[in-house]
Scaffold this motif. Sequence first.
Motif, PDB file in Angstrom:
ATOM      1  N   THR A 231       0.817  -1.253   0.092  1.00  0.00           N
ATOM      2  CA  THR A 231       0.112  -0.044  -0.173  1.00  0.00           C
ATOM      3  C   THR A 231       0.980   1.163   0.023  1.00  0.00           C
ATOM      4  O   THR A 231       1.189   1.870   1.120  1.00  0.00           O
ATOM      5  CB  THR A 231      -1.059   0.120   1.185  1.00  0.00           C
ATOM      6  N   PRO A 232       1.420   1.619  -1.217  1.00  0.00           N
ATOM      7  CA  PRO A 232       2.406   2.744  -1.136  1.00  0.00           C
ATOM      8  C   PRO A 232       1.523   3.822  -0.870  1.00  0.00           C
ATOM      9  O   PRO A 232       0.198   4.238  -1.350  1.00  0.00           O
ATOM     10  CB  PRO A 232       2.704   2.780  -2.662  1.00  0.00           C
ATOM     11  N   ASP A 233       2.148   4.829   0.024  1.00  0.00           N
ATOM     12  CA  ASP A 233       1.496   6.044   0.398  1.00  0.00           C
ATOM     13  C   ASP A 233       2.067   6.968  -0.535  1.00  0.00           C
ATOM     14  O   ASP A 233       3.183   7.541  -0.602  1.00  0.00           O
ATOM     15  CB  ASP A 233       2.061   6.373   1.783  1.00  0.00           C
ATOM     16  N   PRO A 234       0.978   7.597  -1.438  1.00  0.00           N
ATOM     17  CA  PRO A 234       1.717   8.448  -2.354  1.00  0.00           C
ATOM     18  C   PRO A 234       1.903   9.934  -1.614  1.00  0.00           C
ATOM     19  O   PRO A 234       2.806  10.675  -2.454  1.00  0.00           O
ATOM     20  CB  PRO A 234       0.403   8.513  -3.215  1.00  0.00           C
ATOM     21  N   SER A 235       1.432  10.205  -0.473  1.00  0.00           N
ATOM     22  CA  SER A 235       1.734  11.439   0.057  1.00  0.00           C
ATOM     23  C   SER A 235       3.131  11.702   0.530  1.00  0.00           C
ATOM     24  O   SER A 235       3.619  12.486   0.943  1.00  0.00           O
ATOM     25  CB  SER A 235       0.751  11.681   1.145  1.00  0.00           C
ATOM     26  N   ARG A 236       3.641  10.090   0.804  1.00  0.00           N
ATOM     27  CA  ARG A 236       5.106  10.212   1.358  1.00  0.00           C
ATOM     28  C   ARG A 236       6.196  10.356   0.339  1.00  0.00           C
ATOM     29  O   ARG A 236       5.889  10.144  -1.032  1.00  0.00           O
ATOM     30  CB  ARG A 236       5.188   8.981   2.310  1.00  0.00           C
TER      31      ARG A 236
ATOM     32  N   TRP B 161       9.620  -1.271  -2.599  1.00  0.00           N
ATOM     33  CA  TRP B 161       9.650   0.444  -2.171  1.00  0.00           C
ATOM     34  C   TRP B 161       8.690   1.012  -3.137  1.00  0.00           C
ATOM     35  O   TRP B 161       8.380   0.531  -4.277  1.00  0.00           O
ATOM     36  CB  TRP B 161      10.978   0.834  -2.123  1.00  0.00           C
ATOM     37  N   SER B 162       8.494   2.254  -2.821  1.00  0.00           N
ATOM     38  CA  SER B 162       7.772   3.101  -3.852  1.00  0.00           C
ATOM     39  C   SER B 162       8.611   4.565  -3.815  1.00  0.00           C
ATOM     40  O   SER B 162       8.959   4.999  -2.978  1.00  0.00           O
ATOM     41  CB  SER B 162       6.433   3.364  -3.367  1.00  0.00           C
ATOM     42  N   ALA B 163       8.381   5.067  -4.980  1.00  0.00           N
ATOM     43  CA  ALA B 163       9.152   6.518  -4.974  1.00  0.00           C
ATOM     44  C   ALA B 163       8.235   7.487  -4.607  1.00  0.00           C
ATOM     45  O   ALA B 163       8.821   8.557  -3.954  1.00  0.00           O
ATOM     46  CB  ALA B 163       9.281   6.746  -6.568  1.00  0.00           C
ATOM     47  N   GLY B 164       7.029   7.203  -4.272  1.00  0.00           N
ATOM     48  CA  GLY B 164       6.211   8.216  -3.869  1.00  0.00           C
ATOM     49  C   GLY B 164       6.014   9.487  -4.621  1.00  0.00           C
ATOM     50  O   GLY B 164       5.742   9.333  -5.831  1.00  0.00           O
ATOM     51  N   ILE B 165       6.037  10.653  -4.020  1.00  0.00           N
ATOM     52  CA  ILE B 165       5.712  11.913  -4.542  1.00  0.00           C
ATOM     53  C   ILE B 165       6.884  12.325  -5.711  1.00  0.00           C
ATOM     54  O   ILE B 165       6.801  13.035  -6.307  1.00  0.00           O
ATOM     55  CB  ILE B 165       5.335  12.997  -3.692  1.00  0.00           C
ATOM     56  N   PHE B 166       7.805  11.632  -5.212  1.00  0.00           N
ATOM     57  CA  PHE B 166       9.091  11.999  -5.959  1.00  0.00           C
ATOM     58  C   PHE B 166       9.167  11.278  -7.137  1.00  0.00           C
ATOM     59  O   PHE B 166       9.811  10.146  -7.459  1.00  0.00           O
ATOM     60  CB  PHE B 166      10.557  11.699  -5.155  1.00  0.00           C
ATOM     61  N   GLN B 167       8.470  11.904  -8.179  1.00  0.00           N
ATOM     62  CA  GLN B 167       8.430  11.138  -9.457  1.00  0.00           C
ATOM     63  C   GLN B 167       9.720  11.322 -10.103  1.00  0.00           C
ATOM     64  O   GLN B 167       9.836  10.327 -11.222  1.00  0.00           O
ATOM     65  CB  GLN B 167       7.379  11.753 -10.289  1.00  0.00           C
ATOM     66  N   ASN B 168      10.608  12.022  -9.883  1.00  0.00           N
ATOM     67  CA  ASN B 168      11.787  11.994 -10.726  1.00  0.00           C
ATOM     68  C   ASN B 168      12.586  10.940 -10.298  1.00  0.00           C
ATOM     69  O   ASN B 168      13.878  10.674 -10.783  1.00  0.00           O
ATOM     70  CB  ASN B 168      12.498  13.371 -10.478  1.00  0.00           C
ATOM     71  N   LEU B 169      12.322  10.290  -9.014  1.00  0.00           N
ATOM     72  CA  LEU B 169      13.100   8.892  -8.793  1.00  0.00           C
ATOM     73  C   LEU B 169      12.498   7.704  -9.362  1.00  0.00           C
ATOM     74  O   LEU B 169      12.751   6.762  -8.963  1.00  0.00           O
ATOM     75  CB  LEU B 169      13.324   9.074  -7.340  1.00  0.00           C
ATOM     76  N   THR B 170      11.549   7.772 -10.126  1.00  0.00           N
ATOM     77  CA  THR B 170      11.133   6.452 -10.468  1.00  0.00           C
ATOM     78  C   THR B 170      11.943   5.619 -11.406  1.00  0.00           C
ATOM     79  O   THR B 170      11.875   4.459 -11.511  1.00  0.00           O
ATOM     80  CB  THR B 170       9.900   6.724 -11.198  1.00  0.00           C
TER      81      THR B 170
END
Lengths: 602, 234
Positions: free
Chosen positions: A29-34, A53-62
Amino acid sequence: MAYSLSLGLLYLGLLCGNGLVSARSELFTPDPSRGPHFTGCRSREQETFRCWWSAGIFQNLTEPGALRVFYQTKNFLSEWQECPDYTRTVKNECYFNKTFTQIWTSYCIQLRSVRENITYDEACFTVENIVHPDPPIGLNWTLLNVSRSGLHFDVLVRWAPPPSADVQMGWMSLVYQVQYRVRNNSHWEMLDLESGTQQSIYGLHTDKEYEVRVRCKMSAFDNFGEFSDSIIVHVAKIPSKESTFPTTLVLIFGVIGVVILLVLLIFSQQQRLMVIFLPPIPAPKIKGIDPELLKNGKLDQLNSLLSSQDMYKPDFYHEDPWVEFIQLDLDDPAEKNESSDTQHLLGVSRSGSSHVLNFKSDDDSGRASCYDPEISNPEDLASLLPGHSGRGDNHPLVSRSSSSIPDLGVQQTSEIEETPIQTQPAVPSWVNMDFYAQVSDFTPAGGVVLSPGQLNSSPVKKKGEGNEKKIQYQLLSDGAYTSENTARLLSADVPPSPGPEQGYQAFPTQAVEGNLWNGEYLVSANDSQTPCLVPEAPPAPILPPVSDYTVVQEVDAQHSLLLNPSSSQPAICPHSPNKHLPVIPTMPMGYLTPDLLGNLTP
Amino acid sequence: MNRVKVLQAWLWCVSLWSCWLSHAIPLDCKDETGSLIQCTSISQEKLLDRVIQHAELIYRVSEESCTLFEDMFVPYPLHALRNQGGTVWHTKPFPIPGSKTEIQQISDKWLLHSVLMLVQSWMEPLIYLQTTLNRYDDAPDALLNKTKWVSDKLLSLEQGVVVLIRKMLDEGILTPSVFEHTLTPYDEPSPEVLESILRDYNLLICFKKDAHKMETFLKLLKCRQSNKLSCLSY
């Protein structure tokens, strides 16, 4: 010291850590706000594990390689090492194979951005705490039994441990949990943990489809694996005909037996049941009267019975006082019409009431009642008094005839009381009523014409004599009548009546129709008798005896009644040619004796 | 330092004495009346099964005790400590491998000895734990009972393992293992302070881990006894 220091450091590290992978690893359950963070780590068989893991809001790290995972095993306090294997097929997954997986050791992983040298997330765990076993396989069920009613059944559910888990070696000790529910229901029933590979489910309903599934976890740990595929358990309700068959038979036979019993009962107790269910309607009944009498047609008895009813007596008294106890004994032509005349006479009385003649309703009939007025009359006279009403249920007929003797004494006293009633003409009820009728004339056909007479002035002695005669009557006759001998006897006793004997003379009738009378009539020994009235009473001072009536023996040519044909005297009818039945005082009793007759004859 | 040395010497003597006792004096068997009778022999498999049962029970009870303590005393944010397996608070004489492959390569002898070592290493800390738990004001009785029970069971487990060793390995003499226990000084009460709580919590976690080790080893041993092929690493 070192220990406490390490502990404190650990505590600080935990508090400072951004992310924590809890023992109960929620993941995926990736938390998009983090920012970039670990979404979870899992091990299936305690030999390998993966982390995501998930990149989250940092889309530039995907893009791959931007974020890297480093791990450290706390056992040896070694340096951080990078993820041994980044899964190519799955994005953002780090896979630790058997070589890199150690149990009973703590792992710490970090999510770093190497370019920026920033650690976004860190997590520490031990592998056995993140183990989620695979679901068991081979789930099947067998029917244990079905309840007798056919409504419930029990099943035994079996499965096999997941193949990935090395249970045999004891590497993983698994416990299982079975769940079931009615199909399309939302609530799952959970059973207790089972360390074996089978479990029984009890109390399932037939004709219902059940879903059963199983999952497992490591014992002493909390992470359940995925559920296995559900299986359907269904047992059709067997309509047990065999069990119902005998019951229906028993029921049918029972009903038939009961019906037969009822029918037998009804037929055996038919009479009683008829009485119970259809009670007989009481027919109108008169007291003292047997309906059988009516059927048999014995009118005499019936008349006597009827006359014994008190209600009839007043009628008789009121209406036809003089028509009573007249007994005709007409021979020859008179006899032919006797019945008619008698009936005529009686009809007169009958006009008043049919039971007039049966006034007293004694077996002594009219004669006894007239003859012994003191016995019978008191009661009747008492009834005549205005104050008196019907005497109730007293049956003078029956009572007197049966118990006249013992009652005499009683009645004598009562007579004395009542005599004044009799003698006093002032008695209102008596005024217009005469017990006896004076025969005034004879019809050519031989019928007797009666005229109202006078009261007797001296009935006392007569009464007394009447008693004796009554007694004698009772003794000698069966009460209905007096024979000639008896009459003679009585007449002998009785002194000649002072006054003209009149009125009350009994005419023995031979063939009195039994229809009207009760068979109580005076029968004379002699057949042929000519109606001859001896009107006048002997002048003798001695009162005549109590005899109520005189036996008329014959009637002479002069139409005078001969009372005693044995006497040489012809018909003593002195008065008849002369007087034509002048006013003759009614003598309530007494009759003419031959002596008297002799006296009378001029 | 003197004190530490004295303690170490005492511990050495104790362990020697225990080893001597276990070696010199055979296991006494007592029947119901209490009189000494000859021990009834038991098969190796049965004994191993019983030992494994003991280990399983101890492991389960340790987990329950840990949960009880955690719910009662440990603040919620620190529950993750459990997940981390605790910190090693005493060093082992020899490292115990953690991977399955390595463990599968351990010999029977080594397995048994490891189990014995583990059992022996936990006897004292559990006694200590009992005393510290008694100092807590509102320690649940279940927790106290469990720790007490575990202590007793450890003793019997040790006895069983010793017999197993004698039977399986035909070793009569047991080399005493000397551990350098960093015993918690008794003159540091502070029961309710977070530090002591964490310490006890860590102790419980570690004990649970070691109990799991014991169980795993024994089961592996059993697997090997019954079916050697499948238990061997491929």
